[in-house]
Design an enzyme around this catalytic site. Structure first.
Site, PDB file in Angstrom:
ATOM      1  N   HIS A   1       0.813  -1.216   0.000  1.00 26.32           N
ATOM      2  CA  HIS A   1       0.000   0.000   0.000  1.00 26.32           C
ATOM      3  C   HIS A   1       0.847   1.267   0.000  1.00 26.32           C
ATOM      4  O   HIS A   1       0.399   2.305  -0.468  1.00 26.32           O
ATOM      5  CB  HIS A   1      -0.937   0.014   1.208  1.00 26.32           C
ATOM      6  CG  HIS A   1      -2.105  -0.889   1.035  1.00 26.32           C
ATOM      7  ND1 HIS A   1      -2.072  -2.217   1.392  1.00 26.32           N
ATOM      8  CD2 HIS A   1      -3.339  -0.683   0.523  1.00 26.32           C
ATOM      9  CE1 HIS A   1      -3.241  -2.768   1.097  1.00 26.32           C
ATOM     10  NE2 HIS A   1      -4.030  -1.863   0.572  1.00 26.32           N
ATOM     11  N   GLY A   2       2.018   1.197   0.532  1.00 23.29           N
ATOM     12  CA  GLY A   2       2.836   2.407   0.527  1.00 23.29           C
ATOM     13  C   GLY A   2       4.171   2.178   1.185  1.00 23.29           C
ATOM     14  O   GLY A   2       4.297   1.347   2.085  1.00 23.29           O
TER      15      GLY A   2
END
Lengths: 294, 484
Positions: free
Chosen positions: B325-326
């Site tokens: 996700h990041g």
């Protein structure tokens, strides 16, 4: 296929018709937030003239009288003070594009902007045109025709907000000062804290480069007595840092401390009577500045 | 181009009409048009990154042939090359700066000062999604579920099909490719279902999620000045914001694909009605969690090689999922929290308790036990969302600390916030409608009377149009998952 297209078109056309009807029937909502549109319109219409512009949050809208300054200096004065939650960064460039070399800026940011120059509150912006997109809107030649639809939308949103909000759209004078509080009974004043430990002059100066102009006067925000005594250490630090620079500063943080009874309602909102007193302190400095720049 | 923009509202009918009325005679025409439309759709955001999309597609297409080789060693080599290629692209664009900065911090701890080179390049939208599409193709060939495709256009369309290009659902080669290789015929019922999903998805995104974003942004930006109760509401509001945003996006994607004659994988099945965290992960971002399950968890041994291996695999999958996700520690922490929640059930052998059932399957309302299970799962998920929403791990921990120290101060503060009261107005209908629809996420149940159905369509359209038109002269708000 034909049935699908015709039904989709039918729903689309009806929805579009309703939308047009909304645009035509609903009255434009006039409120505190949408008033900012007018303030910018006033500013843009005076782009070519020499003027005095007051920049800051609601402490400026409530606490400095542009009308009084205009009467004393005979220079067009525009009060851009609006809710601090809009932020100052977003419209900085737009404002600066209308400022001429000999225009005077009175910059009176709230304490929040010293701690965080890019401070803004997205919740407030929603009432306006969703963050900085509003500015793109104002630059667009078509924005005025579209503005009314948006104001209708804010109308729907604001119908859910209590009506006793002290600052309605029609409470501004032609200079942009908030005048609806004048003569009104003060509301209860909320306590708050602005004891921010952080102040970076370089960041502040880079965010608001116009403070280095010779024609910019910096004014400390009006501060409640109890808040001042609580956050004095932090205010002193900011003041010391600013005094080390060559910036033109009106007086001191302590000179802007007022008793709680001098405020109309929220944190920084001085009552009309006290606005007059405060503005009287600013005018001589402005006249002096005008003489120098002439 | 994003789904909630005027551009897309014009783009979709044009593609739809061309697709069914002009290019419908041959399969190659249909796919050719969709490929051009998909590249146009992506290029509208940045034509420069079209090259990267094309190269990534071409590489996996070639690896697909290599992996199909009868020589297992050679096949495995190509499989690794494909993984290296895709993770390499992700590594450069998404994770390079994170690792460079973390290395710098590591060296600093050893007393060595370094000056890392940081890439000043935007993260290509959808990169995490289309690289996973490519890998799914190569893995499926390796596992014998898919044969390499001869027609490059078909394959390129599988990777870049515009409804799922930028934020999924992450499709599987063996699910979508067969649909791409058959000529599609217009199906009225499917198109109607597609339209309904698009409308409902837009409503969730544009009306609900965007409105909640106002409150959430305000709370997370000013959390130091707010009390614990407000911060808790902020976390809850974010739970619904991200759900409205991402499930809204998925509905629009699935609906758009239906309009063009395709059935995509489901991505959300009313996750906030889950009775435990394992069920939540079978209902939230299903295409990603099942991707990790099939291509990572099971190849590593899954839960069949003893408890210790299961624990290791669970942590690996959740931590990688968080990192996907990041490139930030807060996402890893988010994955870690979910891993802990899931692991508890796994160790107690209760992770498959609610596999094929829906809450209150034979009742209108949940039982008290079910209600308790739903609320406790939601509380756990919302707690983890704080890490997801915060800008850093420090901020997330600080946010939680503030909940603890000021929970009983000024309980009414939340309602004084701009937009505060509206939060409940937005959340409540979403919960009620989802509850009504909870048996099938792909078919929105509507009244049988046509007049009522049309009235619902018009009301939804009006809300959406009003919101979209408001931002006509500015940028529409982006979807949260675009950043991944």
């Amino acid at each position: 296929m034909k049935l699908f297209i015709s039904k989709t078109l039918f729903v689309g056309i009806i929805a579009f018709a309703f939308l047009v009807a909304f645009k035509l029937i609903l009255p434009e909502n006039k409120n505190y937030n949408s008033a900012f549109v007018n303030k910018l319109d006033i500013l843009i219409s005076h782009t070519q003239e020499r003027k005095i512009v007051l920049i800051g949050g609601s402490s400026v809208g409530h606490g400095i009288s542009a009308e009084q300054i205009q009467n004393a200096t005979h220079l067009t004065t525009i009060n851009l003070g609006h809710h601090a939650g809009f932020g100052l960064v977003d419209f900085r460039d737009l404002v600066l594009s209308t400022i001429n070399k000999d225009d005077i800026i009175v910059f009176a940011p709230e304490w929040e902007f010293y701690a965080n120059p890019i401070y803004f509150d997205t919740a407030t912006l929603e009432d306006l045109y969703n963050n900085s997109h509003y500015l793109e809107l104002t630059k667009n030649p078509n924005y005025k025709s579209f503005k009314s639809l948006i104001l209708k939308k804010t109308g729907i949103i604001n119908s859910l907000i209590p009506n006793h909000s002290p600052c309605r759209y029609d409470c501004y004078n032609n200079n942009g000062d908030i005048i609806s509080t004048c003569g009104a009974k003060p509301l209860s004043i909320t306590d708050y804290s602005v004891c921010f430990d952080y102040f970076n002059y370089e960041l502040f100066s880079n965010t608001f480069p116009f403070i280095n102009r010779p024609n910019t006067l910096i004014v400390f925000p009006p501060t409640q007595k109890r808040v001042y005594s609580r956050c004095r250490k932090q205010f002193d630090f900011i003041e010391t840092q600013l005094f080390k620079t060559k910036l033109l500063i009106l007086d001191s943080a302590s000179a802007n401390v007022y008793d709680e009874s001098c405020f109309f309602d929220a944190e920084y909102h001085l009552s009309c009577e006290n606005r007059i007193l405060r503005t009287n302190k600013i005018i001589p400095k402005l006249i002096e500045l005008m003489k120098i720049s002439n | 181009m994003i789904f909630n923009s005027i551009e897309f509202i014009l783009f979709l009918p044009i593609v739809f009409l061309l697709y069914w009325l002009v290019f419908n005679k041959k399969l190659s025409h249909q796919n050719g048009l969709l490929l051009i439309a998909s590249y146009f759709f992506y290029g509208w955001w940045s034509w420069m990154f079209l090259g990267l999309l094309f190269i990534s597609t071409a590489m996996d297409y070639a690896y697909g042939y290599g992996v199909a080789s009868t020589n297992r060693k050679k096949a495995r080599l190509f499989l690794w090359l494909s993984a290296l290629n895709n993770f390499g692209v992700l590594g450069v664009f998404k994770y390079f700066n994170f690792f460079a900065t973390e290395l710098q911090h590591g060296f600093l701890l050893l007393g060595i000062k370094t000056n890392p080179i940081l890439l000043q390049v935007a993260l290509p939208i959808g990169i995490s999604f289309y690289t996973f599409h490519g890998m799914s193709y190569v893995f499926d060939i390796y596992n014998g579920k898919q044969r390499p495709i001869k027609n490059f256009i078909d394959y390129a369309l599988f990777v870049s099909f515009f409804p799922l290009l930028v934020a999924g659902p992450i499709e599987r080669a063996h699910h979508l490719l067969p649909q791409l290789q058959k000529r599609r015929f217009f199906n009225y019922q499917q198109a109607v279902e597609g339209c309904r999903l698009i409308l409902w998805g837009l409503f969730k995104k544009v009306v609900i999620a965007d409105a909640l974003a106002v409150t959430v942004d305000s709370i997370f930006s000013n959390y130091l000045d707010l009390n614990g109760f407000t911060l808790i509401i902020g976390a809850i509001a974010f739970s619904f914001q991200i759900y409205g945003d991402f499930s809204g996006y998925s509905d629009i994607a699935i609906g758009t694909a239906k309009l063009l004659g395709f059935e995509l994988l489901s991505n959300f099945k009313f996750p906030y009605f889950s009775r435990d965290i394992a069920e939540f992960w079978r209902r939230w971002h299903i295409s990603l969690s099942s991707w990790f399950r099939d291509y990572l968890y099971i190849p590593m041994g899954g839960s069949k090689k003893g408890k210790l291996i299961s624990i290791r695999n669970t942590f690996v999958v959740f931590l990688i999922s968080g990192f996907w996700h990041g490139a930030n520690w807060n996402f890893i922490a988010w994955g870690f929290i979910h891993a802990c929640g899931f692991l508890t059930l796994l160790l107690l052998n209760k992770n498959r308790k609610h596999v094929n059932t829906v809450v209150a399957q034979f009742a209108k309302t949940p039982s008290l036990i079910e209600l308790f299970q739903i609320i406790s799962t939601f509380a756990f998920v919302s707690f983890a969302w704080i890490f997801f929403r915060a800008k850093s791990l420090t901020m997330a921990l600080d946010y939680i600390r503030h909940i603890g120290i000021s929970i009983w101060q000024e309980p009414g503060q939340f309602f004084t916030l701009p937009g505060g009261k509206l939060t409940i107005i937005y959340i409540l209908p979403l919960i009620l409608i989802d509850w009504y629809l909870r048996f099938d996420e792909r078919k929105l149940r509507l009244p049988k009377t046509e007049f009522l159905r049309i009235a619902i369509y018009i009301i939804l359209s009006l809300f959406i149009a009003f919101q979209i038109l408001t931002y006509f002269y500015s940028k529409p708000s982006s979807f949260i998952y675009f950043q991944f």
